[in-house]
Design an enzyme around this catalytic site. Structure first.
Site, short mmCIF file in Angstrom:
data_model
loop_
_atom_site.label_atom_id
_atom_site.label_comp_id
_atom_site.label_asym_id
_atom_site.label_seq_id
_atom_site.Cartn_x
_atom_site.Cartn_y
_atom_site.Cartn_z
N SER A 125 -3.48 -15.08 14.26
CA SER A 125 -2.39 -14.87 13.30
C SER A 125 -1.13 -14.38 14.01
CB SER A 125 -2.86 -13.89 12.21
OG SER A 125 -2.00 -13.92 11.10
N ASP A 180 -5.67 -19.11 8.59
CA ASP A 180 -5.53 -17.86 9.34
C ASP A 180 -6.77 -17.49 10.17
OD1 ASP A 180 -4.93 -15.30 10.19
OD2 ASP A 180 -4.81 -14.43 8.20
#
Length: 290
Positions: free
Chosen positions: A51, A170
């Site tokens: 991320s 993610d």
């Protein structure tokens, strides 16, 4: 999935840098790594980020001092990026499309330095189909899309990112702190830059609404339910590592105020400075060991 590497391809690694995500909380790791860049400090054979951590690592490996500080304190605080109004109207709460278009155009990554780096670079993403982590090795052509995929928080960003026919979201969902992955790749000295104070404990979260929203991706929903356990497993490993492994856990102070969607520049500046100060100390302590 491997598409080449922007570092030197080696089978096993001795030293590793692992960087946690956390959206705007990544301002701390940006500060730490800006201190590293300032001192030309990169003793890491392997770098793994998820991320926001992958975005910050790309700037660090590329030697781009204060690039991501500007991203966090200018681009990210604009309503073009984080907007509840846009979200309510059916758009993204966190508009990665806008961010990637403008940042790559106005503040492009130094792809040449990334390509020539001696550090192998892996970007953690989560497979929508399996819910499991995948570690991608970027090339000059794929790095932007891979980082975007790693930053693609479900619900906040309404799309998934497709790479070679596989949908990803993610990386922090399936492997929030990929320290065990670094260890499995042979690293015996691992620095882990966190985005939470050391006392933080993630609580399990699950709701009927969440189950409904992820009804078409059951494996991803299962991963979301298990995220707190995965998070704690990584923390337990860091704090009870095997005797032959040295792990340096780097946390923001307990006074850390930045949250996932913070847009207050004064808070971001303060927490960036915390990162800078801690980064300076890390460089000194590492060099003393040599």
């Amino acid at each position: 999935m491997n598409e080449g590497t922007m570092g030197t391809e080696i089978e096993r690694y001795e030293t590793a840098l692992v960087v946690e995500g956390g959206a705007m909380r990544g301002i701390f790791s940006t500060g730490v790594m800006d201190a590293f860049i300032k001192h030309d400090f990169n003793p890491f054979d392997l770098c793994i980020g998820v991320s926001a951590g992958s975005t910050n690592l790309a700037a660090y490996i590329g030697g781009m001092f204060e690039r991501n500080y500007t991203i966090y304190t200018d681009y990210s605080v604009r309503d073009d990026f984080i907007s509840w109004k846009k979200f309510i109207r059916g758009g993204h709460l966190v508009d990665l499309d806008w961010m990637w278009d403008i940042s790559i155009k106005e503040m492009p990554l130094d792809l040449e330095q990334l390509k020539n780096s001696s550090s192998a670079f892996f970007i953690g993403v989560t497979s929508v189909e399996t819910g499991e982590p995948v570690y991608l090795t970027p090339t000059e052509d794929t790095i932007a899309d891979m980082i975007k995929a790693s930053s693609c928080i479900p619900i906040f960003y309404r799309n998934t990112i497709q790479l070679d026919g596989v949908n990803y979201v993610d990386g922090g969902l399936s492997d929030p702190i990929p320290v065990i992955e670094a260890y499995n790749r042979g690293a015996k000295k691992i620095m882990v830059i966190r985005s939470r104070p050391k006392s933080y404990i993630m609580k399990p979260k699950s709701s009927m609404l969440q189950k409904f929203l992820f009804r078409k991706t059951p494996q991803l929903y299962k991963t979301l339910k298990d995220r707190a356990n995965r998070y704690q497993k990584a923390i337990d490993f860091m704090r009870t590592a095997p005797d032959h492994v040295e792990i340096i856990e780097v946390n923001p102070p307990e006074t850390f105020k930045t949250s996932r969607l913070t847009k207050d520049k004064a808070i971001l500046d303060q927490d960036y400075r915390h990162g800078l100060e801690i980064g300076e100390e890390l460089v000194k302590s590492w060099k003393k060991e040599l």
